[in-house]
Design an enzyme around this catalytic site. Structure first.
Site, PDB file in Angstrom:
ATOM      1  N   ILE A 202       0.865  -1.185   0.000  1.00 24.77           N
ATOM      2  CA  ILE A 202       0.000   0.000   0.000  1.00 24.77           C
ATOM      3  C   ILE A 202       0.900   1.233   0.000  1.00 24.77           C
ATOM      4  O   ILE A 202       1.730   1.395   0.896  1.00 24.77           O
ATOM      5  CB  ILE A 202      -0.915   0.038   1.248  1.00 24.77           C
ATOM      6  CG1 ILE A 202      -1.778  -1.222   1.335  1.00 24.77           C
ATOM      7  CG2 ILE A 202      -1.794   1.292   1.239  1.00 24.77           C
ATOM      8  CD1 ILE A 202      -2.371  -1.442   2.703  1.00 24.77           C
ATOM      9  N   HIS A 203       0.745   2.071  -1.010  1.00 23.13           N
ATOM     10  CA  HIS A 203       1.594   3.265  -1.050  1.00 23.13           C
ATOM     11  C   HIS A 203       0.941   4.464  -1.739  1.00 23.13           C
ATOM     12  O   HIS A 203       1.431   5.587  -1.608  1.00 23.13           O
ATOM     13  CB  HIS A 203       2.915   2.963  -1.756  1.00 23.13           C
ATOM     14  CG  HIS A 203       2.763   2.792  -3.246  1.00 23.13           C
ATOM     15  ND1 HIS A 203       2.394   1.601  -3.816  1.00 23.13           N
ATOM     16  CD2 HIS A 203       2.914   3.671  -4.277  1.00 23.13           C
ATOM     17  CE1 HIS A 203       2.329   1.747  -5.132  1.00 23.13           C
ATOM     18  NE2 HIS A 203       2.631   2.986  -5.441  1.00 23.13           N
ATOM     19  N   ARG A 204      -0.144   4.277  -2.468  1.00 32.49           N
ATOM     20  CA  ARG A 204      -0.707   5.390  -3.237  1.00 32.49           C
ATOM     21  C   ARG A 204      -1.313   6.450  -2.320  1.00 32.49           C
ATOM     22  O   ARG A 204      -1.951   6.131  -1.317  1.00 32.49           O
ATOM     23  CB  ARG A 204      -1.764   4.885  -4.225  1.00 32.49           C
ATOM     24  CG  ARG A 204      -1.164   4.231  -5.454  1.00 32.49           C
ATOM     25  CD  ARG A 204      -2.231   3.919  -6.487  1.00 32.49           C
ATOM     26  NE  ARG A 204      -1.636   3.299  -7.655  1.00 32.49           N
ATOM     27  CZ  ARG A 204      -1.264   3.960  -8.748  1.00 32.49           C
ATOM     28  NH1 ARG A 204      -1.444   5.264  -8.813  1.00 32.49           N
ATOM     29  NH2 ARG A 204      -0.734   3.326  -9.764  1.00 32.49           N
TER      30      ARG A 204
END
Length: 357
Positions: A202-204
């Site tokens: 998860i990074h957006r």
């Protein structure tokens, strides 16, 4: 022929490695790699050049940790100076980052031909910075290398068929890389080779900057872990800082960001993928793994249409139940949605032939 390649983020390193390797097989082609520095953490940048044997960048701009406007502006200025010095025949850009649009703009204003690899993708969500970048880059490119037939149809629907631009169905160059480096994958330190965890990334910003969305995701993942599911998360440093600042806990295994060869190992071993990454959606397919995408839309619509990927609405209070419903799904990737791993040769042939026209 001289090619300037502009890269700045992890997926671009992976894609560029295949084209650089193909260039190395041929005579009379000089590639100048420009690294904008958009990803600057060692585990997310330099390690990819080391382990993937990508030629070292001739220019490293070290531009990062800025807002979109400032970052794009500084990249545009620096890349323009390089274009004036190098005077290439082609500028090649990949994907949809600030590095992509900056490189394309710099070259186009100097009347240098632009090739966009991974053209024609559309999520149809203009809130995404990546959507803006990919649309604008397509508009000013001279040759558009589309990874899928869907991408070609997107461009045709936007009227590109009547423009002075070459549209080429090249297949997905990331598949080239996955096939090549799969034989070189390596186990991350501390990972049990006998386990088959759910792989999480998860990074957006749409997830990490919206604290309620991020809390929903974390609660759902923690819920799965408490029910006995094994999860592993190579956590982005920025995401970790946000979670720590909020005082939240992660009730399953987190590891530092991994290199590409280690990520391939995790893909090989995992039971399925939960992600908000664009590239990892495809890589899950390459490795026959079902993917749950924690986003409202995806540019890889063919994965959803072929029932190998599902979009998950992270605002739902029943997020954990939605995730559980898709666990341990099996997929079939024998329909070759992204070609057969020969995209780099196709791209380079087109660049050489187009230069002769």
């Amino acid at each position: 022929m001289k090619i300037v390649t502009v890269i700045g983020a992890r997926p671009q390193f992976i894609k560029a490695s295949s084209l650089s390797r193909e260039i190395g097989k041929r005579q009379g082609i000089d590639e100048v790699i420009v690294h904008t520095g958009q990803h600057f953490d060692k585990n997310m940048s330099h390690i990819f050049f080391e382990e993937m044997k990508i030629p070292e960048p001739r220019y490293n701009l070290n531009i990062n940790s800025l807002n979109h406007g400032a970052m794009t502006g500084r990249m545009l200025e620096e890349i323009e100076s390089i274009m004036l010095k190098e005077t290439p025949d082609w500028l090649v850009v990949y994907g949809d980052t600030n590095s992509t649009i900056s490189g394309a703009l710099a070259a186009k204003k100097l009347h240098i031909k632009v090739a966009h690899v991974e053209a024609g993708l559309r999520s149809f969500d203009m809130r995404m910075p990546e959507e803006v970048n990919r649309i604008l880059t397509d508009q000013i490119s001279d040759i558009l290398f589309c990874p899928t037939e869907v991408a070609v149809k997107n461009l045709e629907a936007e009227g590109f068929g009547g423009k002075k631009v070459k549209i080429s169905l090249s297949g997905d160059i990331m598949f080239d890389s996955a096939l090549y480096y799969r034989q070189k994958m390596k186990r991350p330190e501390g990972i049990d080779p006998n386990q088959t965890p759910i792989l999480v990334t998860i990074h957006r910003q749409e997830n990490t900057d919206d604290l309620q969305r991020l809390k929903n995701i974390l609660d759902a993942l923690n819920g799965l872990a408490k029910e006995g599911e094994k999860l592993i998360w190579p956590i982005h440093p920025r995401t970790r800082k946000i979670i720590e600042k909020q005082g939240w806990t992660i009730d399953f295994d987190c590891i530092a960001p991994v290199g590409y060869l280690e990520m391939l190992y995790l893909l090989e071993k995992c039971s399925m993928v939960i992600t908000d990454s664009g590239g990892l959606q495809k890589e899950a397919y390459f490795f026959n793994k079902y993917c749950l995408t924690l986003r409202d839309s995806t540019e890889w619509v063919e994965l959803v249409e072929n029932d190998v990927n599902s979009l998950i609405n992270v605002t739902e209070p029943q997020l954990k139940e939605r995730l559980r419903a898709y666990l341990n799904q099996k997929i079939d990737n024998s329909n070759y949605l992204y070609g057969k791993g020969q995209s780099a040769a196709h791209i380079l042939d087109d660049l050489v032939n187009y230069s002769k026209e």
